[in-house]
Write an enzyme that holds these catalytic residues in place. Structure first.
Site, PDB file in Angstrom:
ATOM      1  N   GLY A  18       2.775  -1.313   4.237  1.00 33.46           N
ATOM      2  CA  GLY A  18       2.808   0.111   3.927  1.00 33.46           C
ATOM      3  C   GLY A  18       4.224   0.574   3.642  1.00 33.46           C
ATOM      4  O   GLY A  18       4.753   0.415   2.537  1.00 33.46           O
ATOM      5  N   GLY A  19       4.880   1.136   4.665  1.00 32.08           N
ATOM      6  CA  GLY A  19       6.195   1.749   4.498  1.00 32.08           C
ATOM      7  C   GLY A  19       7.205   0.880   3.762  1.00 32.08           C
ATOM      8  O   GLY A  19       7.920   1.367   2.871  1.00 32.08           O
ATOM      9  N   GLU A  65      -6.790   4.634   7.819  1.00 24.45           N
ATOM     10  CA  GLU A  65      -6.604   6.074   7.552  1.00 24.45           C
ATOM     11  C   GLU A  65      -7.862   6.659   6.895  1.00 24.45           C
ATOM     12  O   GLU A  65      -8.227   7.810   7.136  1.00 24.45           O
ATOM     13  CB  GLU A  65      -5.357   6.284   6.687  1.00 24.45           C
ATOM     14  CG  GLU A  65      -4.090   6.043   7.504  1.00 24.45           C
ATOM     15  CD  GLU A  65      -2.914   5.515   6.708  1.00 24.45           C
ATOM     16  OE1 GLU A  65      -2.929   5.580   5.476  1.00 24.45           O
ATOM     17  OE2 GLU A  65      -1.978   5.000   7.354  1.00 24.45           O
ATOM     18  N   HIS A 106      -9.382   1.154   4.795  1.00 24.09           N
ATOM     19  CA  HIS A 106      -8.104   1.316   5.489  1.00 24.09           C
ATOM     20  C   HIS A 106      -8.336   2.243   6.686  1.00 24.09           C
ATOM     21  O   HIS A 106      -9.141   3.177   6.617  1.00 24.09           O
ATOM     22  CB  HIS A 106      -7.058   1.915   4.536  1.00 24.09           C
ATOM     23  CG  HIS A 106      -5.680   1.873   5.113  1.00 24.09           C
ATOM     24  ND1 HIS A 106      -5.255   2.782   6.058  1.00 24.09           N
ATOM     25  CD2 HIS A 106      -4.652   1.018   4.919  1.00 24.09           C
ATOM     26  CE1 HIS A 106      -4.007   2.482   6.409  1.00 24.09           C
ATOM     27  NE2 HIS A 106      -3.623   1.413   5.735  1.00 24.09           N
ATOM     28  N   GLU A 161      -5.394  -5.223  10.490  1.00 23.45           N
ATOM     29  CA  GLU A 161      -4.367  -4.203  10.702  1.00 23.45           C
ATOM     30  C   GLU A 161      -4.611  -3.497  12.032  1.00 23.45           C
ATOM     31  O   GLU A 161      -5.414  -2.543  12.091  1.00 23.45           O
ATOM     32  CB  GLU A 161      -4.408  -3.173   9.573  1.00 23.45           C
ATOM     33  CG  GLU A 161      -4.150  -3.763   8.212  1.00 23.45           C
ATOM     34  CD  GLU A 161      -3.527  -2.731   7.275  1.00 23.45           C
ATOM     35  OE1 GLU A 161      -2.423  -2.966   6.817  1.00 23.45           O
ATOM     36  OE2 GLU A 161      -4.150  -1.679   7.051  1.00 23.45           O
ATOM     37  N   SER A 197       3.383  -2.389  10.155  1.00 24.95           N
ATOM     38  CA  SER A 197       4.847  -2.342  10.306  1.00 24.95           C
ATOM     39  C   SER A 197       5.542  -3.646   9.905  1.00 24.95           C
ATOM     40  O   SER A 197       6.533  -4.044  10.519  1.00 24.95           O
ATOM     41  CB  SER A 197       5.222  -1.946  11.749  1.00 24.95           C
ATOM     42  OG  SER A 197       4.755  -0.639  12.030  1.00 24.95           O
ATOM     43  N   ASN A 234       0.857  -1.191   0.000  1.00 19.57           N
ATOM     44  CA  ASN A 234       0.000   0.000   0.000  1.00 19.57           C
ATOM     45  C   ASN A 234       0.891   1.239   0.000  1.00 19.57           C
ATOM     46  O   ASN A 234       1.488   1.578   1.011  1.00 19.57           O
ATOM     47  CB  ASN A 234      -0.889  -0.026   1.254  1.00 19.57           C
ATOM     48  CG  ASN A 234      -1.713   1.240   1.404  1.00 19.57           C
ATOM     49  OD1 ASN A 234      -1.944   1.955   0.422  1.00 19.57           O
ATOM     50  ND2 ASN A 234      -2.155   1.522   2.616  1.00 19.57           N
ATOM     51  N   TRP A 235       0.922   1.918  -1.144  1.00 19.78           N
ATOM     52  CA  TRP A 235       1.803   3.094  -1.253  1.00 19.78           C
ATOM     53  C   TRP A 235       1.241   4.320  -0.536  1.00 19.78           C
ATOM     54  O   TRP A 235       1.945   5.310  -0.367  1.00 19.78           O
ATOM     55  CB  TRP A 235       2.001   3.462  -2.723  1.00 19.78           C
ATOM     56  CG  TRP A 235       2.801   2.503  -3.520  1.00 19.78           C
ATOM     57  CD1 TRP A 235       3.383   1.330  -3.093  1.00 19.78           C
ATOM     58  CD2 TRP A 235       3.126   2.624  -4.914  1.00 19.78           C
ATOM     59  NE1 TRP A 235       4.034   0.726  -4.138  1.00 19.78           N
ATOM     60  CE2 TRP A 235       3.881   1.505  -5.264  1.00 19.78           C
ATOM     61  CE3 TRP A 235       2.831   3.567  -5.896  1.00 19.78           C
ATOM     62  CZ2 TRP A 235       4.367   1.308  -6.558  1.00 19.78           C
ATOM     63  CZ3 TRP A 235       3.297   3.379  -7.187  1.00 19.78           C
ATOM     64  CH2 TRP A 235       4.071   2.260  -7.500  1.00 19.78           C
ATOM     65  N   LYS A 236      -0.047   4.283  -0.193  1.00 14.97           N
ATOM     66  CA  LYS A 236      -0.717   5.462   0.375  1.00 14.97           C
ATOM     67  C   LYS A 236      -0.534   6.647  -0.589  1.00 14.97           C
ATOM     68  O   LYS A 236      -0.527   6.446  -1.799  1.00 14.97           O
ATOM     69  CB  LYS A 236      -0.183   5.775   1.769  1.00 14.97           C
ATOM     70  CG  LYS A 236      -0.122   4.535   2.662  1.00 14.97           C
ATOM     71  CD  LYS A 236       0.103   4.847   4.101  1.00 14.97           C
ATOM     72  CE  LYS A 236       0.323   3.547   4.849  1.00 14.97           C
ATOM     73  NZ  LYS A 236       0.106   3.656   6.278  1.00 14.97           N
ATOM     74  N   GLY A 275       2.379   2.013  10.657  1.00 14.44           N
ATOM     75  CA  GLY A 275       3.315   3.123  10.505  1.00 14.44           C
ATOM     76  C   GLY A 275       4.036   3.494  11.791  1.00 14.44           C
ATOM     77  O   GLY A 275       4.629   4.565  11.876  1.00 14.44           O
TER      78      GLY A 275
HETATM   79  C1  PEP Z   1      -0.699   0.005   5.798  1.00 21.12           C
HETATM   80  O1  PEP Z   1      -0.584   1.051   5.202  1.00 21.12           O
HETATM   81  O2  PEP Z   1      -1.710  -0.681   5.610  1.00 21.12           O
HETATM   82  C2  PEP Z   1       0.352  -0.403   6.729  1.00 21.12           C
HETATM   83  C3  PEP Z   1       0.222  -1.537   7.354  1.00 21.12           C
HETATM   84  O3  PEP Z   1       1.421   0.451   6.875  1.00 21.12           O
HETATM   85  P1  PEP Z   1       2.836   0.086   7.561  1.00 21.12           P
HETATM   86  O4  PEP Z   1       3.298  -1.218   6.974  1.00 21.12           O
HETATM   87  O5  PEP Z   1       3.729   1.230   7.196  1.00 21.12           O
HETATM   88  O6  PEP Z   1       2.582  -0.036   9.031  1.00 21.12           O
END
Ligand code: PEP
Length: 256
Positions: free
Chosen positions: A234-235, A98, A96, A168, A213, A10-12, A174
């Site tokens: 994500g990251g 966010e 998500h 999640e 994460s 997930n690039w956001k 994050g």
């Molecule tokens: C996400 O964006 O769904 C996520 C899990 O981010 P991260 O891996 O950065 O925690």
């Protein structure tokens, strides 16, 4: 019934089209031989067409990060499922945390979005998860039950099996704080039991991912858990090398 592991990045709100093109040229050769694992990148709307074109014929699928539940209408700024399928997008991330937190996405709206995505032929990833306070209060299962039951409420058993659920925990997104293997396994087994209540035939087929994460170093242990069918990343999905290392961890687990 064996479920194919699924790693989604997930690039956001990251990457211009040019940055996305540079990225995909780095990723494709690294995941070329990731047999037995499904791979997707979830990219901003503006990069969807370019990524669909650049990944054609590869193992990488392209997902949007949101969509509206209606097919069309007076919803300024929104994008509908037929607009995504017209350009050959494969799937969509829905709910998500966010989007729930900053854009007031509700379980009710999500129940319509999941249905609209499936009706259009998109593969939905429905995200669920508890806050840190909810976990500390002992409310994790109550929150998950609510999100899963409402999110899937409009679907038949067959449709439920086609939905990927991403667990999640919000406190892990994050933050660098990863759920322990026991926390991830317990929550995901609980989600599978909820799906089983609604769709006994579908539950063994439903893929449930862990997100929060996930890193190349931590992925092997999480991906080896019995109910974990992959990861929403994500990251660590923002660099082709670290994302490919997580895909590779899934290949190793699948082959073990
Ligand atoms: C996400 O964006 O769904 C996520 C899990 O981010 P991260 O891996 O950065 O925690």
């Amino acid at each position: 019934m064996a479920r194919t592991p699924f790693i989604a990045g997930n690039w956001k709100m990251h990457k211009t089209v040019q940055e996305a093109e540079d990225y995909i040229q780095g990723l494709l050769p690294r995941v070329y031989s990731a047999d037995g694992v499904d791979v997707a990148i979830c990219v901003p709307f503006t990069a969807l067409q370019a990524m669909v074109d650049s990944t054609r014929g590869s193992r990488v699928e392209v997902f949007a990060q949101n969509m509206h539940e209606a097919d069309h209408g007076a919803f300024t700024g929104e994008v509908a499922a037929p607009m995504l399928t017209e350009i050959d997008v494969h799937g969509v991330v829905l709910g998500h945390s966010e989007r729930r937190q900053y854009f007031n996405e509700t379980d009710k709206a999500l129940s319509y979005k999941v249905l609209a995505a499936l009706d259009a032929g998109l593969k939905p990833i429905l995200c669920v998860g508890e806050t840190e306070e909810e976990r500390e209060r002992g409310d994790t299962e109550r929150k998950l039950r609510h999100q899963v039951q409402e999110g899937l409420e409009r679907l038949s058993s067959d449709q439920i099996a086609a939905v990927t659920v991403a667990y999640e925990p919000i406190w892990a997104i994050g933050t660098g704080k990863v759920a322990t293997p026991e926390q991830a396994q317990d929550a995901i087994a609980f989600i599978r039991a909820l799906i089983n209540d609604k769709a006994p035939d579908g539950a063994p087929l439903s893929r449930i991912l862990y997100g929060g994460s996930v890193s190349p170093d931590g992925a092997p242990e999480l991906l080896a858990l019995p109910d974990v069918d992959g990861a929403l990343v994500g990251g660590a999905s923002l660099e082709p090398e670290s994302f490919a290392r997580i895909v590779d961890a899934a290949v190793q687990v699948a082959a073990a």
